[in-house]
Design a protein around this motif. Structure first.
Motif, short mmCIF file in Angstrom:
data_model
loop_
_atom_site.label_atom_id
_atom_site.label_comp_id
_atom_site.label_asym_id
_atom_site.label_seq_id
_atom_site.Cartn_x
_atom_site.Cartn_y
_atom_site.Cartn_z
N ASP A 37 34.20 -22.64 4.83
CA ASP A 37 33.54 -22.37 6.02
C ASP A 37 34.27 -22.13 7.09
OD1 ASP A 37 33.85 -25.07 6.65
OD2 ASP A 37 32.29 -25.50 5.09
N ALA B 200 34.38 -27.68 4.96
CA ALA B 200 34.25 -28.63 6.11
C ALA B 200 32.72 -29.42 5.71
CB ALA B 200 34.16 -28.31 7.46
N ASN B 201 31.90 -29.14 5.06
CA ASN B 201 30.68 -29.58 4.99
C ASN B 201 30.29 -29.96 3.63
OD1 ASN B 201 29.94 -27.26 3.79
ND2 ASN B 201 28.17 -27.00 4.91
N ARG C 165 26.42 -19.45 4.61
CA ARG C 165 27.32 -20.51 4.15
C ARG C 165 28.63 -20.70 4.92
NH1 ARG C 165 28.93 -17.32 -1.43
NH2 ARG C 165 30.60 -16.24 -0.84
N ASP D 223 29.81 -28.62 0.64
CA ASP D 223 29.01 -27.73 -0.40
C ASP D 223 29.76 -27.26 -1.35
OD1 ASP D 223 29.95 -25.62 1.08
OD2 ASP D 223 27.99 -25.00 1.76
CA CA Z 1 31.22 -25.11 3.16
#
Ligand code: CA
Ligand code: NOJ
Length: 530
Positions: free
Chosen positions: A34, A27-28, A79, A30
């Motif tokens: 997650d 979702a973020n 993470r 990276d």
């Molecule tokens: Ca992530």
């Protein structure tokens, strides 16, 4: 009298789904999955009809074995988000009718765990199996601290075995401690505290990693079983709605020990995982030299045998009796997916028709519902490669949500993805299969719906095998007949009962049933009601 409370009633109807958190949804941005990513896809799971997810270890870890090297059991790995994000996920899942199980790594920690750091400098610490001996006994790893001697690893060398004692002494090995020594007792208390911590935060139980590994030199696993029996006794009182599912691979031993259920796996039991491998293992994904290259039953050549699985299933159910369960996974993060060459997408509906109508608890590894394939030849990421022929990364690639460049898994540049996406331009996706009513995804969903609305097809009703060659023919309960042909040629079988000639097909393809018998075309399957 049963030694335990009966399993919570919800377990009997459960359809399990395994989420490898780093590969499910990011979702973020990276490149690593997650908790927020999982939360964003709960609709998919609810739509599919699964009601219990188990998440691989998501705790603080140096990630040298993808989280199976825990450095703090009570804090999540950053993470994946925060402890609050996990609590939020569990609550949202609950609102979708989905329970969450976490993974309890009971047998070992990371060398980075504060318990181990303390033990490596303190000869009076007995949380780990430590031999103060010179030279080091075989299998031990040299101390990284000021303490002399070394420790016993449980899996990789950086995973020191927690000390639950030895089942018997050996004068030649003075480091062996009895199971009721102080260190083993402290570790048993710790397991209880870890479980209690997460169970009071709303989770519904645990998949227990290497559950058979705790007490060392334990013939028949008797002392290890006693340990789990004690923990189950506590769980029954403290958290009676929670369940423990073991990674043991031998339900006849693990369920009487106290587990509510155990997985048939690629290892374990009298034949080292023979029953599961005899169904699925094509020999081209994760494979071991010591495994006999037997053709699997779900193989197009039609050269396998169902008899080994059927016998192991009968023997295990006999041993565990009423209250226990056996889970049958499509695959997991340690062994090949169902779609593993030469088994291709066309062959999967028949495999699912079996897996979702057999009385075992079905467990779907994320992505198997769309037929994601085992991807060969991937790099070693976080301990995925065990041997040249045993690369677990192939079953851990990012979930394929849509047909965009990042497959809807992540917006990060591809080189930052936890593992590469399946490079096949024709790789399946959830979005494309949602649009196609004839897709595997819709078939799996319909089979799950049938199972959950038809008591005859659930875990509680009897199974009777009528034909264990090709096609496989079995009855479920009073009124249901299942026909499955995993081979690429038409196969026939006699009608088990004249009444079956008038059966109605609830789902299926390529199977005809009439007064003359059953005929199942290539990869045909059917669930019939009579
Ligand atoms: Ca992530
Ligand atoms: C079994 C887990 O499933 C596997 O992924 C892990 O590497 C070992 N146990 C060690 O914890």
């Amino acid at each position: 009298m049963l030694p335990f409370r009966p399993a919570p009633s919800w377990l009997a109807d459960a359809v399990l789904y395994q989420i490898y958190p780093q590969s499910f949804a990011d979702a973020n941005g990276d490149g690593i999955g997650d908790f927020a990513g999982i939360a964003a896809h709960l609709d998919h799971l609810a739509w599919l009809g699964v009601d219990t997810v188990w998440i691989n270890p998501c705790f603080a870890s140096p990630m040298r074995d993808a989280g199976y090297d825990v450095s703090d059991y009570l804090t999540v790995a950053p993470r994946y988000g925060t402890d609050d994000d996990l609590a939020d996920l569990v609550e949202r899942a609950r609102r979708h009718g989905i329970r969450v199980l976490l993974d309890l790594v009971a047998g070992h920690t990371a060398v980075e765990h504060p318990w181990f750091r303390a033990a490596a400098d303190d000869p009076s610490d007995h949380r780990y199996v430590w031999a103060d001996a010179d030279p080091l006994p075989s299998g031990f790893v040299a101390s990284p601290g000021t303490r002399p001697g070394g420790y016993l690893p449980n899996y990789f060398d950086f995973q020191p075995a927690l000390n639950f004692g030895y089942a018997r002494p050996d004068p030649a090995e003075p480091w062996r401690q009895p199971v009721d020594a102080e260190g083993p007792r402290a570790n048993r208390r710790a397991l209880r505290a870890i479980m209690d911590h997460w169970l009071t935060r709303g989770i519904s139980g645990f998949r227990v990693d290497m559950a058979s590994s705790l007490v060392k030199d334990d013939p028949g696993k008797k002392e290890t079983a006693r340990l789990w029996t004690e923990l189950r006794g506590w769980l029954d009182e403290a958290h009676p709605d929670a369940v423990l599912l073991s990674e043991w691979g031998d339900p006849a031993v693990s369920v009487p020990a106290g587990f509510h259920g155990d997985f048939f796996l690629q290892f374990g039991g009298a034949t080292d995982g023979g029953p599961l491998r005899s169904l699925w293992n094509t020999g081209t994904g994760t494979d071991r030299d010591e495994w006999d290259p037997v053709p699997c039953y779900f193989g197009a050549a039609g050269k396998g045998s169902f008899a080994g699985f059927a016998a192991a299933y009968a023997e295990a159910t006999e041993a565990i009796g009423e209250p226990g369960h056996i889970a049958l996974p499509t695959s997991n993060h340690d062994f090949s997916r169902l779609a593993c060459a030469p088994r291709d997408a066309a062959q999967l509906p028949a495999a699912y028709a079996f897996q979702l109508t057999w009385p075992t608890l079905p467990a779907i590894h994320y992505g198997d519902e769309i037929g994601m394939r085992y991807v060969p030849g991937l790099p070693d990421v976080e301990g995925s490669v065990l041997t040249p022929r045993y690369n677990r990364a192939g079953s851990r690639t990012p979930m394929q949500w849509d047909d965009g460049p990042g497959a809807g898994f992540s917006t990060a540049p591809p080189e930052r993805f936890y593992l590469p996406l399946d490079p096949d331009p024709a790789r399946p996706s959830v979005a494309a299969q949602r649009r196609d009513p004839g897709s595997l995804l819709h078939t799996v969903r319909e089979l799950i719906r049938l199972r959950r609305t038809t008591p005859d097809l659930g875990s509680g009703s009897p199974v009777r095998v009528h034909n264990d060659g090709y096609p496989l023919v079995y009855s479920r309960g009073e009124h249901h007949l299942v026909v499955v042909n995993p081979s690429d040629r038409t196969a026939t079988a006699p009608l088990p009962d004249p009444a079956h000639a008038r059966a109605t097909r609830l789902i299926g393809e390529g199977v005809t049933v009439g007064p003359d018998g059953i005929s199942a075309g290539p990869f045909g399957y059917a669930v019939l009601r009579h």
